[in-house]
Design an enzyme around this catalytic site. Structure first.
Site, PDB file in Angstrom:
ATOM      1  N   TRP A 169       0.973  -1.273  -0.058  1.00  0.00           N
ATOM      2  CA  TRP A 169       0.275   0.253  -0.198  1.00  0.00           C
ATOM      3  C   TRP A 169       0.849   1.080   0.262  1.00  0.00           C
ATOM      4  O   TRP A 169       0.111   2.736   0.024  1.00  0.00           O
ATOM      5  CB  TRP A 169      -1.206   0.241   1.217  1.00  0.00           C
ATOM      6  CG  TRP A 169      -0.178   0.302   2.489  1.00  0.00           C
ATOM      7  CD1 TRP A 169       0.215  -1.342   3.127  1.00  0.00           C
ATOM      8  CD2 TRP A 169       0.802   0.958   3.699  1.00  0.00           C
ATOM      9  NE1 TRP A 169       0.414  -1.281   4.471  1.00  0.00           N
ATOM     10  CE2 TRP A 169       0.812   0.172   4.955  1.00  0.00           C
ATOM     11  CE3 TRP A 169       0.704   2.278   3.640  1.00  0.00           C
ATOM     12  CZ2 TRP A 169       1.668   1.088   6.017  1.00  0.00           C
ATOM     13  CZ3 TRP A 169       1.699   2.420   4.278  1.00  0.00           C
ATOM     14  CH2 TRP A 169       1.995   1.797   5.487  1.00  0.00           C
ATOM     15  N   CYS A 170       2.036   1.033   0.365  1.00  0.00           N
ATOM     16  CA  CYS A 170       3.215   2.282   0.338  1.00  0.00           C
ATOM     17  C   CYS A 170       3.439   2.858  -0.839  1.00  0.00           C
ATOM     18  O   CYS A 170       3.607   2.079  -2.060  1.00  0.00           O
ATOM     19  CB  CYS A 170       4.455   2.209   1.074  1.00  0.00           C
ATOM     20  SG  CYS A 170       5.608   3.061   1.175  1.00  0.00           S
ATOM     21  N   TYR A 171       3.582   4.262  -1.135  1.00  0.00           N
ATOM     22  CA  TYR A 171       3.543   4.995  -2.251  1.00  0.00           C
ATOM     23  C   TYR A 171       4.802   4.585  -3.192  1.00  0.00           C
ATOM     24  O   TYR A 171       5.186   4.375  -3.585  1.00  0.00           O
ATOM     25  CB  TYR A 171       2.947   6.233  -2.367  1.00  0.00           C
ATOM     26  CG  TYR A 171       3.508   6.941  -3.708  1.00  0.00           C
ATOM     27  CD1 TYR A 171       2.770   7.442  -4.780  1.00  0.00           C
ATOM     28  CD2 TYR A 171       4.600   7.912  -3.292  1.00  0.00           C
ATOM     29  CE1 TYR A 171       3.178   8.224  -5.845  1.00  0.00           C
ATOM     30  CE2 TYR A 171       5.218   8.847  -4.376  1.00  0.00           C
ATOM     31  CZ  TYR A 171       4.181   8.823  -5.698  1.00  0.00           C
ATOM     32  OH  TYR A 171       4.912   9.861  -6.335  1.00  0.00           O
TER      33      TYR A 171
END
Length: 483
Positions: A169-171
């Site tokens: 989920w981390c950009y």
């Protein structure tokens, strides 16, 4: 010349010949009692003279406009890594200072608050300008996925493992992924993985315990694991590194080649290297050995309402709020200048006359057990500060003896959707307490001592005269004589 007879005429204390005086038991008893009374009253007067006499008043704060307020702190976080721990300061005038490092020191600690090594590097994490390749290309999976089942076997098998701990989920993790996979394929083509190491990835949403074991709190975290680098003198922890450099393919390949070039060529034996003469590369730093951090130091702030915030902060990493725990133990949190030896002496002497709340939070612990119910908990402390100034009036001048800041503290736990922080909100009062020491004059002391001696002597003489005449009268009555 003035004759001696004329001088004798002004004698206030004319002597009676001893043969004309009569000693008595009653007079002796009264003399002893009078002497004891003089000694007792003299002691009381001396104690009163030496005692500190103060007056207390409340006035408008006399601080000048340019004065700054020093805040000293010593806080222990059993579950916040020093890698991303940041001390920030802000106030209502718009001041906003992030990640203060000049006057702040960090030490890695374990969950029992015991230090595990020397001072953790206090410099800020280098700014990453290239978070990935400008043109993203699909290079497949060039790296190998690790799990808690095979991590140890891989780390002991290969001379170097470069592991990307990420979250889907981390950009920033998604920006890194294409260049990471491309770098892995390039390194596979150039070097022998069996001899020179591998590129690995760990999904921290799937391998929560593995990431927690390696104290990963920000994503992506790139760690370099070297085979045979267990240092027994350092409690058996691996001497690993964290990579904070640029994340494009070119920079990653250059960094990986540097790692491979440093592999010992002779049989890859277990050896401890002397690192005392190595230059410090800001993009490569030791990985945190434990999950805790002790933060100590001081900051200077303006005397207006503001905040001291301690949190996990990085401009190139993401944090999972549910995995950040800011439980802490307060060893010190005080306001004002450090006391000099002279001021410390004055403080001990005058401590009964001040409030004693200059370090109200000292010894307090705010522990939140990590779990689904207690996730995303921000701990806030609301501090109201009052300045106390002690002055003395000596030689008709006002001399400052001590300046102290006391405060009241109210704390609360707040559930939030954002990354948890510890916030110390301070609000200086516009008023101050002025304690003035008023010393007793020596002339007043001498006057009182003379009054005590003369008064007791006179009263004792009157009592002796009354007692003696009464006895004479009683004797005359008994003998039947007329008065």
């Amino acid at each position: 010349m003035i004759s001696s007879s004329k001088l004798k005429s002004v004698d206030f204390y004319r002597k009676i010949p001893r043969d004309l005086t009569e000693a008595s038991l009653s007079g002796a008893g009264l003399s002893i009692l009078a002497a004891l009374a003089m000694v007792f009253l003299f002691g009381m007067e001396l104690s009163n003279y030496l005692a500190v006499n103060t007056t207390t008043s409340v006035i408008v704060d006399r601080s000048s406009d340019g004065d700054f307020l020093r805040i000293d702190f010593n806080l222990s976080f059993p579950a916040l890594s020093c890698e991303f721990a940041s001390v920030d300061v802000s106030d209502v005038l718009g001041t906003n200072r992030l990640n203060i490092t000049k006057t702040v020191r960090k030490f890695s600690i374990d969950r029992n608050l015991v230090p595990t090594g020397s001072e953790f590097h206090s410099g800020p994490i280098p700014t990453v300008n290239k978070h990935g390749d400008d043109v993203e290309e699909d290079h497949g999976d060039g790296s190998v996925s690790l799990s808690s089942r095979n991590f140890d076997s891989y780390s002991h098998q290969y001379p170097i493992l470069v592991v990307n701990f990420y979250a889907p989920w981390c950009y920033w993790s998604n920006r890194l992924k294409p260049s990471w996979e491309k770098t892995a394929k390039i390194m596979r083509d150039r070097y022998d993985p069996e001899m020179d190491g591998l590129h690995m990835t760990v999904d921290c949403t799937e391998e929560v315990d593995l990431c927690r074991r390696h104290h990963v709190q920000g994503y992506p975290s790139i760690r370099v694991f070297r085979k045979g680098s267990d240092v027994k003198e350092n409690q058996g922890h691996h001497d690993h590194e964290s990579y904070y450099g640029e994340r494009d393919t070119e920079s990653l390949v250059a960094a990986m080649e540097t790692y491979v070039a440093n592999i010992p060529k002779e049989a890859h034996m277990l050896a401890l290297e002397d690192k005392s003469n190595k230059t410090v590369d800001p993009a490569k730093r030791p990985a945190p050995l434990t999950s805790g951090c002790r933060i100590e130091g001081f900051v200077r702030v303006k005397k207006v309402p503001g905040n001291v915030v301690i949190s996990a902060r990085s401009g190139s990493h993401s944090f999972d709020p549910s995995q950040i725990n800011v439980s802490h133990y307060v060893t010190e949190f005080s306001f004002g200048k450090k006391l000099s030896p002279r001021m410390l002496y004055e403080f001990k002497r005058l401590s009964p006359y001040v409030g004693g709340h200059h370090d109200r939070l000292a010894g307090q612990s705010y522990i939140v057990k990590h779990g689904d119910i207690n996730a995303n908990v921000t701990i806030e402390h609301y501090l109201q500060i009052v300045k106390t100034e002690l002055v003395t009036l000596r030689s008709s001048k006002e001399l400052k003896l001590l300046e102290e800041y006391e405060y009241t503290a109210h704390s609360s736990l707040v559930h939030s959707f954002y990354v948890p922080v510890v916030k110390f909100h301070f609000e200086p009062s516009p008023m101050q307490v002025l304690v003035t020491e008023v010393p007793r004059s020596f002339s007043h002391f001498i006057t009182n001592v003379c009054a005590i001696i003369g008064g007791v002597f006179t009263v004792a003489g009157i009592l002796d005269s009354i007692f003696h005449n009464t006895i004479r009268l009683v004797k005359k009555v008994e003998l039947g004589k007329n008065i």
